[in-house]
Design an enzyme around this catalytic site. Structure first.
Site, PDB file in Angstrom:
ATOM      1  N   HIS A  17      -8.963  -4.197  -1.947  1.00  9.76           N
ATOM      2  CA  HIS A  17      -9.798  -3.037  -2.737  1.00  9.76           C
ATOM      3  C   HIS A  17      -8.816  -1.974  -3.440  1.00  9.76           C
ATOM      4  O   HIS A  17      -8.696  -1.096  -2.684  1.00  9.76           O
ATOM      5  CB  HIS A  17     -10.712  -2.476  -1.829  1.00  9.76           C
ATOM      6  CG  HIS A  17     -11.856  -1.680  -2.673  1.00  9.76           C
ATOM      7  ND1 HIS A  17     -13.558  -2.142  -2.839  1.00  9.76           N
ATOM      8  CD2 HIS A  17     -11.522  -0.736  -3.393  1.00  9.76           C
ATOM      9  CE1 HIS A  17     -13.912  -1.169  -3.370  1.00  9.76           C
ATOM     10  NE2 HIS A  17     -12.970  -0.476  -4.218  1.00  9.76           N
ATOM     11  N   HIS A  19      -7.886   0.003  -7.249  1.00  9.33           N
ATOM     12  CA  HIS A  19      -8.390   0.107  -8.713  1.00  9.33           C
ATOM     13  C   HIS A  19      -7.073   0.406  -9.500  1.00  9.33           C
ATOM     14  O   HIS A  19      -6.225   1.021  -9.320  1.00  9.33           O
ATOM     15  CB  HIS A  19      -9.252   1.078  -8.912  1.00  9.33           C
ATOM     16  CG  HIS A  19     -10.570   0.996  -8.243  1.00  9.33           C
ATOM     17  ND1 HIS A  19     -11.884   0.552  -9.140  1.00  9.33           N
ATOM     18  CD2 HIS A  19     -11.045   1.007  -7.079  1.00  9.33           C
ATOM     19  CE1 HIS A  19     -12.764   0.463  -8.471  1.00  9.33           C
ATOM     20  NE2 HIS A  19     -12.329   0.799  -7.066  1.00  9.33           N
ATOM     21  N   ASP A  21      -6.667   1.350 -12.532  1.00  9.30           N
ATOM     22  CA  ASP A  21      -6.652   2.763 -13.236  1.00  9.30           C
ATOM     23  C   ASP A  21      -6.455   3.808 -12.379  1.00  9.30           C
ATOM     24  O   ASP A  21      -6.155   4.768 -12.599  1.00  9.30           O
ATOM     25  CB  ASP A  21      -7.772   2.978 -14.264  1.00  9.30           C
ATOM     26  CG  ASP A  21      -9.057   2.632 -13.626  1.00  9.30           C
ATOM     27  OD1 ASP A  21      -9.153   2.059 -12.435  1.00  9.30           O
ATOM     28  OD2 ASP A  21     -10.015   2.874 -14.309  1.00  9.30           O
ATOM     29  N   GLY A 175     -19.086   2.184 -10.266  1.00  6.46           N
ATOM     30  CA  GLY A 175     -19.526   3.570 -10.760  1.00  6.46           C
ATOM     31  C   GLY A 175     -20.530   4.301  -9.826  1.00  6.46           C
ATOM     32  O   GLY A 175     -20.493   4.048  -8.742  1.00  6.46           O
ATOM     33  N   HIS A 202     -19.646  -2.341  -4.842  1.00  6.00           N
ATOM     34  CA  HIS A 202     -19.370  -1.150  -4.171  1.00  6.00           C
ATOM     35  C   HIS A 202     -20.991  -0.776  -3.777  1.00  6.00           C
ATOM     36  O   HIS A 202     -21.767  -0.555  -4.692  1.00  6.00           O
ATOM     37  CB  HIS A 202     -19.213  -0.092  -5.346  1.00  6.00           C
ATOM     38  CG  HIS A 202     -17.607  -0.160  -5.661  1.00  6.00           C
ATOM     39  ND1 HIS A 202     -17.024  -1.176  -6.376  1.00  6.00           N
ATOM     40  CD2 HIS A 202     -16.687   0.741  -5.282  1.00  6.00           C
ATOM     41  CE1 HIS A 202     -15.697  -1.084  -6.441  1.00  6.00           C
ATOM     42  NE2 HIS A 202     -15.421   0.299  -5.601  1.00  6.00           N
ATOM     43  N   GLU A 205     -21.792   3.683  -0.386  1.00  3.19           N
ATOM     44  CA  GLU A 205     -20.566   4.640  -0.318  1.00  3.19           C
ATOM     45  C   GLU A 205     -21.167   5.997  -0.611  1.00  3.19           C
ATOM     46  O   GLU A 205     -21.436   6.767   0.225  1.00  3.19           O
ATOM     47  CB  GLU A 205     -19.877   4.015  -1.401  1.00  3.19           C
ATOM     48  CG  GLU A 205     -18.394   5.093  -1.768  1.00  3.19           C
ATOM     49  CD  GLU A 205     -17.539   4.682  -2.875  1.00  3.19           C
ATOM     50  OE1 GLU A 205     -18.062   3.899  -3.767  1.00  3.19           O
ATOM     51  OE2 GLU A 205     -16.480   5.387  -3.041  1.00  3.19           O
TER      52      GLU A 205
HETATM   53 ZN   LIG Z   1     -13.486   1.168  -5.455  1.00  2.00          ZN
END
Ligand SMILES: [Zn+2]
Length: 352
Positions: A17, A19, A21, A175, A202, A205
């Site tokens: 996991h 990202h 960016d 998101g 996701h 969280e």
């Molecule tokens: Zn994430």
């Protein structure tokens, strides 16, 4: 005698996991800005980090996500995406990661007219170059975004299916979890299921534990991004335990976004001891100022995980990878040899 950091760096690892960016280095942003003729607020990489990192005042996932806008503006060309992907594989190799699943939202990289396939191709090209240069196996996960339209997200699923097992291994939903409950995305992930795309979501969280149940039961998630809040609901805890749904835990990030208040309250040990298939990951190298060595260090120093237990957590990640059976078996065999060697070295080093 090797320090904790040296031993955790030497441990062969897997990051499931991370990202794209959120993991770009400031030096690359400077290079891209120069190439693209864009002005930066500073010419000092250290100062540039202020625009790319969640700071000490970060108090929510929404605030954490704001740091991404700055970087995404520079990742609008095929060349930039390729360089970012290559750099992430290089960063993985530096931490002795032998397999990585890089995720990103293709729709965020189309401001200058790239097609969705051009975005996917560019990232795959960078990952493949990284594989050749650094002996890391790198795959990617295409993200649908909670704030995007159903049409945009369906387009991501269709594109991902064209590249399934040609570098793309799964799809994800990310998101603002608090604003968009997972049941709104049933149609999108129904298509993913029809196209046999593996799914991670996701959940648990910035939203409650119940979202984990919806992600598994209604969206078809085979893994959960974070899911750390399952501890709040015994039924959800039992669900992920009984089905052995891997949780992609990212402790440093989870504490920054206040999914969990502090390290003292982080339930890594509890989840592990209760038989949940936990894995440890980074989420965002730059935004969270972390790497996988640091995350493993925290497991040993804060939660007293033994070397043997750390190897079990790495093996959990092998069970969870979104590779096809043959490739997964190869990775498992390679990893088992490396783990045995690591444990052996650790024993020799601690002997008198
Ligand atoms: Zn994430």
């Amino acid at each position: 005698m090797a320090t904790l950091t040296e031993r955790m760096k030497a441990l062969p690892k897997i990051d499931l996991h991370v990202h794209l960016d959120g993991s770009v280095k400031p030096e690359l942003i400077m290079e891209l800005a120069a190439e693209q003729g864009k002005k930066l607020p500073t010419s000092n990489p250290e100062e540039l980090l202020r625009f790319m990192q969640a700071d000490a005042h970060c108090d929510s996932l929404a605030r954490y996500l704001e740091t991404f806008h700055f970087v995404v503006g520079f990742l609008q060309t095929a060349e930039a995406l390729e360089k970012a992907a290559l750099q992430l594989v290089e960063q993985a190799a530096e931490q002795n990661i032998i397999y990585i699943e890089v995720r990103y939202a293709p729709q965020l990289h189309r401001e200058q007219g790239l097609t969705i396939d051009e975005v996917l191709e560019a990232v795959l090209k960078g990952l493949r170059e990284g594989e050749r240069k650094y002996d890391v196996t790198a795959r990617c996960i295409a993200i649908c975004l909670r704030g995007h339209s159903e049409e945009q997200n369906l387009e991501v699923i269709e594109a991902a299916s064209r590249y399934l097992n040609r570098g793309v291994v799964a799809v994800d939903l990310a998101g603002s979890e608090a604003d968009y409950p997972p049941e709104q995305f049933e149609k999108v992930f129904e298509l993913a299921k029809q196209l046999h795309l593996p799914i991670t979501i996701h959940a648990g969280e910035a939203g409650g534990a119940g979202n984990v149940g919806t992600a598994v039961n209604r969206l078809g998630a085979g893994r959960i991004g974070h899911g750390v809040r399952v501890m709040e609901n015994p039924d959800m805890l039992e669900l992920v335990r009984a089905l052995q749904i891997p949780l992609e835990l990212c402790p440093a990030s989870n504490i920054q976004t206040k999914a969990i208040e502090s390290w003292e309250q982080y339930p890594f040990r509890e989840l592990f001891d209760q038989g949940v298939k936990v894995t440890v990951n980074t989420d965002n190298l730059t935004v969270s100022n972390t790497n996988l060595t640091k995350e493993f260090e925290a497991l040993q120093s804060r939660f007293r995980f033994t070397d043997e237990e750390l190897c079990r957590i790495v093996r959990n990640a092998i069970d969870a990878v979104f590779l096809q059976d043959e490739e997964k078996a190869e990775l498992r065999a390679r990893m088992n040899l490396m783990l045995e060697k690591w444990q052996c070295d650790a024993t020799n080093l601690s002997a008198p």
